[in-house]
Design an enzyme around this catalytic site. Structure first.
Site, PDB file in Angstrom:
ATOM      1  N   PRO A  48       0.827  -1.212   0.000  1.00 59.67           N
ATOM      2  CA  PRO A  48       0.000   0.000   0.000  1.00 59.67           C
ATOM      3  C   PRO A  48       0.863   1.265   0.000  1.00 59.67           C
ATOM      4  CG  PRO A  48      -0.217  -1.206   2.089  1.00 59.67           C
ATOM      5  CD  PRO A  48       0.615  -2.039   1.187  1.00 59.67           C
ATOM      6  N   GLU A  52       2.935  -7.198   8.162  1.00 62.84           N
ATOM      7  CA  GLU A  52       3.223  -5.761   8.015  1.00 62.84           C
ATOM      8  C   GLU A  52       4.197  -5.477   6.870  1.00 62.84           C
ATOM      9  OE1 GLU A  52       1.758  -3.162   9.839  1.00 62.84           O
ATOM     10  OE2 GLU A  52       0.455  -4.838  10.326  1.00 62.84           O
ATOM     11  N   ARG A  83      -3.642  -8.935 -20.556  1.00 64.93           N
ATOM     12  CA  ARG A  83      -4.552  -8.614 -21.658  1.00 64.93           C
ATOM     13  C   ARG A  83      -3.915  -7.674 -22.673  1.00 64.93           C
ATOM     14  NH1 ARG A  83      -7.290  -3.862 -20.954  1.00 64.93           N
ATOM     15  NH2 ARG A  83      -9.168  -4.429 -22.091  1.00 64.93           N
ATOM     16  N   ASP A 137     -10.060   1.503 -24.225  1.00 64.64           N
ATOM     17  CA  ASP A 137     -10.223   1.344 -22.777  1.00 64.64           C
ATOM     18  C   ASP A 137     -10.269   2.695 -22.080  1.00 64.64           C
ATOM     19  OD1 ASP A 137      -9.947  -1.405 -22.926  1.00 64.64           O
ATOM     20  OD2 ASP A 137      -7.837  -1.409 -22.336  1.00 64.64           O
TER      21      ASP A 137
HETATM   22  N1  ADE Z   1      -0.903  -5.037   0.042  1.00 64.38           N
HETATM   23  C1  ADE Z   1      -1.794  -4.602   0.956  1.00 64.38           C
HETATM   24  N2  ADE Z   1      -2.538  -3.598   0.453  1.00 64.38           N
HETATM   25  C2  ADE Z   1      -2.093  -3.376  -0.816  1.00 64.38           C
HETATM   26  C3  ADE Z   1      -2.448  -2.468  -1.845  1.00 64.38           C
HETATM   27  N3  ADE Z   1      -3.401  -1.549  -1.673  1.00 64.38           N
HETATM   28  N4  ADE Z   1      -1.772  -2.531  -3.003  1.00 64.38           N
HETATM   29  C4  ADE Z   1      -0.791  -3.423  -3.181  1.00 64.38           C
HETATM   30  N5  ADE Z   1      -0.404  -4.317  -2.254  1.00 64.38           N
HETATM   31  C5  ADE Z   1      -1.045  -4.297  -1.067  1.00 64.38           C
END
Ligand code: ADE
Length: 273
Positions: free
Chosen positions: A92, A119, A161, A176
């Site tokens: 994230p 984590e 794709r 797209d």
């Molecule tokens: N791992 C946990 N959340 C994630 C996300 N939003 N994007 C990529 N990998 C992740």
């Protein structure tokens, strides 16, 4: 293209056997190799995580198993003739995954994914491999998943794709949403197929007219309408030079007008409801 995935949940990657990605594999466009990280664990409990230095909640994935797994995965790939690996680290905290990034990734010969649970992975792992190969930390959106495996599925599908010969019709990704080209920065509008009537609902006349120019204009107006409704940020940041006279008329009908810098924003006086 070759894809390697190292994960503690190999079964989570099963969907890579079906649908479009499965077909790309069957057609020989894509080789996917999924590896169980615990193969490289070295205690009798197959431990791959430990408590974080500095304290705090959760667990951090350990350097040892990841280092051994990536060394062997890379060596095996090179041995099999793969070259120029890119290490893709779903997190994230990564760079936002976009269609443009999917296009870039689709041009690479070899992607190695390291989806993490807990984590995340001890940072020395990416630091170490960054000295040997390019590393890309990627986020698929502003939310936190329980692990990176779902992100690997998302990224792989978006990339597969785009591989030559995977989608029947090359034009189908030229249109797209988010693809570069005349409709860049606009979402795709609504689509219809047979039958012509369903539960009292017809389809827009123009689509039956056979008039390509009018159909293209209608599609563009609908794309503008949907983008204003669902992603106004895309209109705000669009280069105003991308909007022709008819686009401007439509935007005005939708209550948007150019501001002092030429970029479009909602007209505070417009009554749109
Ligand atoms: N791992 C946990 N959340 C994630 C996300 N939003 N994007 C990529 N990998 C992740």
């Amino acid at each position: 293209m070759r894809i390697d995935v190292v994960t503690i949940f190999p079964e989570y990657l099963e969907p890579l056997n079906v649908s479009l990605v499965g077909k790309a594999r069957a057609a020989g466009r894509l080789g996917v190799h999924v590896h169980d990280l615990r193969r490289w664990a070295y205690d009798r409990h197959n431990t791959v995580d430990d408590t974080p230095y500095g304290g705090g909640p959760g667990m951090v994935m350990m350097t040892g198993p990841w280092g051994a797994a990536l060394d062997e995965t890379l060596a095996d790939g090179y041995e099999a003739g793969a070259h120029e690996p890119l290490l893709v680290v779903p997190t994230p905290s990564g760079r936002p995954f976009t269609q443009a990034m999917a296009v870039e990734l689709s041009r690479r010969p070899w992607l190695v994914f390291t989806p993490a649970r807990y984590e995340g992975i001890d940072s020395r792992v990416t630091a170490e491999y960054a000295t040997r190969l390019p590393v890309l930390e990627v986020s698929i959106g502003d939310y936190v998943l329980a692990g990176g495996e779902a992100a690997v599925l998302v990224i792989t599908e978006a990339v597969a794709r785009l591989l030559p010969g995977v989608l029947g019709n090359a034009q189908s990704h030229a249109d797209d949403s988010f693809a570069p080209g005349p409709m860049a920065d606009l979402l795709e509008g609504p689509v219809y197929t047979k039958p012509p009537w369903w539960r009292g609902r017809g389809i827009p006349e123009v689509l039956l007219s056979g008039h390509h120019g009018r159909i293209a204009r209608w599609r563009r107006d609908e794309a503008l309408r949907r983008t204003v409704a669902n992603r106004p940020d895309l209109i705000r940041r669009a280069d105003p030079a991308a909007f022709d006279k008819k686009d401007r008329e439509m935007l005005s009908i939708l209550g948007w007008q150019p501001g002092p810098d030429g970029r479009f924003g909602p007209n505070p006086e417009a009554v749109t409801e």
